[in-house]
Design a protein around this motif. Sequence first.
Motif, PDB file in Angstrom:
ATOM      1  N   TYR A 391      58.111  65.088 -19.773  1.00 40.80           N
ATOM      2  CA  TYR A 391      59.155  64.721 -20.724  1.00 40.80           C
ATOM      3  C   TYR A 391      58.604  65.026 -22.107  1.00 40.80           C
ATOM      4  CZ  TYR A 391      61.025  62.236 -16.691  1.00 40.80           C
ATOM      5  OH  TYR A 391      61.503  61.924 -15.439  1.00 40.80           O
ATOM      6  N   TYR A 393      58.872  65.548 -26.291  1.00 36.64           N
ATOM      7  CA  TYR A 393      59.547  65.097 -27.508  1.00 36.64           C
ATOM      8  C   TYR A 393      58.822  65.664 -28.717  1.00 36.64           C
ATOM      9  CZ  TYR A 393      61.847  62.230 -24.133  1.00 36.64           C
ATOM     10  OH  TYR A 393      62.564  61.846 -23.033  1.00 36.64           O
ATOM     11  N   MET A 409      54.657  53.849 -27.428  1.00 39.62           N
ATOM     12  CA  MET A 409      55.277  54.346 -26.189  1.00 39.62           C
ATOM     13  C   MET A 409      54.423  53.952 -24.984  1.00 39.62           C
ATOM     14  SD  MET A 409      57.816  55.827 -24.720  1.00 39.62           S
ATOM     15  CE  MET A 409      58.721  56.736 -25.977  1.00 39.62           C
ATOM     16  N   HIS A 412      55.127  50.385 -24.385  1.00 39.53           N
ATOM     17  CA  HIS A 412      56.508  50.216 -23.919  1.00 39.53           C
ATOM     18  C   HIS A 412      56.658  50.581 -22.439  1.00 39.53           C
ATOM     19  CE1 HIS A 412      60.887  50.367 -23.926  1.00 39.53           C
ATOM     20  NE2 HIS A 412      60.842  51.630 -23.517  1.00 39.53           N
ATOM     21  N   LEU A 413      55.994  51.663 -22.013  1.00 41.12           N
ATOM     22  CA  LEU A 413      56.142  52.126 -20.634  1.00 41.12           C
ATOM     23  C   LEU A 413      55.210  51.415 -19.665  1.00 41.12           C
ATOM     24  CD1 LEU A 413      56.501  55.993 -21.174  1.00 41.12           C
ATOM     25  CD2 LEU A 413      58.311  54.297 -20.839  1.00 41.12           C
ATOM     26  N   ALA A 417      54.350  55.507 -16.523  1.00 38.43           N
ATOM     27  CA  ALA A 417      54.108  56.939 -16.693  1.00 38.43           C
ATOM     28  C   ALA A 417      52.693  57.284 -16.252  1.00 38.43           C
ATOM     29  CB  ALA A 417      54.300  57.338 -18.153  1.00 38.43           C
ATOM     30  N   VAL A 420      50.681  59.465 -21.344  1.00 43.15           N
ATOM     31  CA  VAL A 420      51.404  59.562 -22.609  1.00 43.15           C
ATOM     32  C   VAL A 420      50.417  60.162 -23.603  1.00 43.15           C
ATOM     33  CG1 VAL A 420      52.626  58.349 -24.445  1.00 43.15           C
ATOM     34  CG2 VAL A 420      52.803  57.528 -22.078  1.00 43.15           C
ATOM     35  N   ILE A 435      55.110  62.984 -22.099  1.00 39.13           N
ATOM     36  CA  ILE A 435      54.953  61.946 -21.083  1.00 39.13           C
ATOM     37  C   ILE A 435      55.058  62.615 -19.725  1.00 39.13           C
ATOM     38  CG2 ILE A 435      55.938  59.814 -20.144  1.00 39.13           C
ATOM     39  CD1 ILE A 435      57.184  59.572 -23.136  1.00 39.13           C
ATOM     40  N   SER A 447      63.754  54.603 -19.603  1.00 37.37           N
ATOM     41  CA  SER A 447      62.846  53.788 -20.415  1.00 37.37           C
ATOM     42  C   SER A 447      62.416  54.526 -21.679  1.00 37.37           C
ATOM     43  CB  SER A 447      61.602  53.410 -19.600  1.00 37.37           C
ATOM     44  OG  SER A 447      61.934  52.597 -18.494  1.00 37.37           O
ATOM     45  N   ILE A 448      62.325  55.843 -21.594  1.00 36.67           N
ATOM     46  CA  ILE A 448      61.897  56.644 -22.742  1.00 36.67           C
ATOM     47  C   ILE A 448      63.021  56.806 -23.756  1.00 36.67           C
ATOM     48  CG2 ILE A 448      61.053  58.897 -23.478  1.00 36.67           C
ATOM     49  CD1 ILE A 448      59.872  59.206 -20.630  1.00 36.67           C
ATOM     50  N   GLU A 449      64.213  57.153 -23.258  1.00 37.09           N
ATOM     51  CA  GLU A 449      65.378  57.377 -24.117  1.00 37.09           C
ATOM     52  C   GLU A 449      66.388  56.252 -23.936  1.00 37.09           C
ATOM     53  OE1 GLU A 449      67.084  61.200 -23.233  1.00 37.09           O
ATOM     54  OE2 GLU A 449      65.179  62.248 -23.413  1.00 37.09           O
ATOM     55  N   VAL A 452      62.589  56.318 -27.785  1.00 36.67           N
ATOM     56  CA  VAL A 452      61.851  57.250 -28.642  1.00 36.67           C
ATOM     57  C   VAL A 452      62.664  57.620 -29.881  1.00 36.67           C
ATOM     58  CG1 VAL A 452      62.650  59.292 -27.353  1.00 36.67           C
ATOM     59  CG2 VAL A 452      60.535  59.403 -28.690  1.00 36.67           C
TER      60      VAL A 452
END
Length: 517
Positions: A391, A393, A409, A412-413, A417, A420, A435, A447-449, A452
């Motif tokens: 993933y 970004y 991030m 958060h994850l 994952a 990261v 990620i 969870s990412i979007e 982010v």
Amino acid sequence: MGTVFHRLGSVVRLGSSHRVTTLSCALRAPPPARGLHSESPSAAPQRRPFSRVSEEDLTFFRRILQNRVITDPDLLESSNVDWLRSVRGSSEVLLRPQTTEEVSQILKYCSNRLLAVTPQGGNTGLVGGSVPVYDEIILSTSLMNDIISFDNVSGILTCQAGCVLENLSQYLEDRDHMMPLDLGAKGSCHIGGNVATNAGGLRLLRYGSLRGTVLGLEAVLSDGRVLDCLSSLRKDNTGYDLKQLFIGSEGTLGVITAVSVLCPRRPASVNVVLLGCESFQQLLETFQLCRGMLGEILSAFEFLDSECMDLLKTHLELTNPISECPFYIVIETSGSDATHDAEKLHNFLEEAMTSLLVIDGTVATEDSKIKALWSLRERVTEALTHDGFVYKYDVSLPVDMIYQLVLDMREHLGGGAKRVVGYGHVGDGNLHLNITSSAKDPSLLASIEPFVYEWTAKHRGSISAEHGLGLKKRNYIYYSKHREAVSLMSKIKDMLDPKGILNPYKTLPDTSPRSSN
């Protein structure tokens, strides 16, 4: 503590202790309104009522292109799939024009027949902007690869859009010049695609963006009209600068067929340094010191974290030439006087080490050593593809906040994952956040979007620093642009491409906002 240099051939090794310093954080702004997002903003929209390609259409295309109409599914496969293999179209036709006139005839015909077209260069994009979403005709610029002219006095290069960036670099090197743009994908990407996506690259810090170095371009509009803005003048203050509409438009307003680019002289002296830091705060202080002490010869300041270095070693078997560090910096200097540049670089390195900002480092002056150090930064994207599903970004942020997104991030994850990682262009505040997971995971994506994008907007950043919006980010545009701006973009699209046949489903959101007027 003095600086100690260990010379190994053309490579200089550095050694130092370290300290941690802290910079103040940027002011934080509240996030903008969420905008018109669907539950899955990056998912493909419904197919629009475009015509489907008929035998009559193929007959027309074959008449003007002869043996340059591709319908073999095996040959179409690579053009239907993006570089990350995350977006796949179902086009049944690939057209390979060689001239602007052929592009004009194709688009005029497609406009009359309501046939959708996806312009495609080297197909190295990372946001799904260069491949069909459904059965759009692929219009490839790969055979439009002629260099039209080069002025050795002014340094202005004019060429067709399908020229490969690395080939242009080699052409200019033989003439004591260089392209102002350098990308990891330079062996495949086309200059027309670079301009259409406003690609940034490794040396934007020194040479600026394509919005400044592209002096002119030629583009074919959706109805076949040719817009000739192929100026080779550095100064032209006669009305609106129309070429800027097409730089960064991702093929949605017209097909770029030729460009003129201002190219700098090739530097006589180039040095590349790899340094290691124990904290991102130290890295930022090193950047401040670097800008002050290297000044006009500084051409690049890149970073990667320890996770990136581990990927390079694990998947590509590249060797880390210095001690293991949490952060690595790649610095390039370019100048006209080797003695002058070496002195400035020596003074900077001595100050960086006596100030305890760096742990270890190495300096390369020979081409082979320079390429080896650059590969540690340029091949991170390649290494990531071997780590599982990626993933990607690409955001810009205030410089002192760019790595905080990676840390937040990860928190958060949690364990959701595989990795990261963060790397990018410190000089222009551009972070590449990547990620990985063992396989494509919808729950991980959720969870990412939009986390982010919300985080980026909160810290006054842009959700796309250089990759564009394409298919994947189109519906997140409101995190970086106000509704009035998006509304005006939609009106420009409607004016230049009223039938919407050029690269549909890309860049603009699925539902355009209404103007407040």
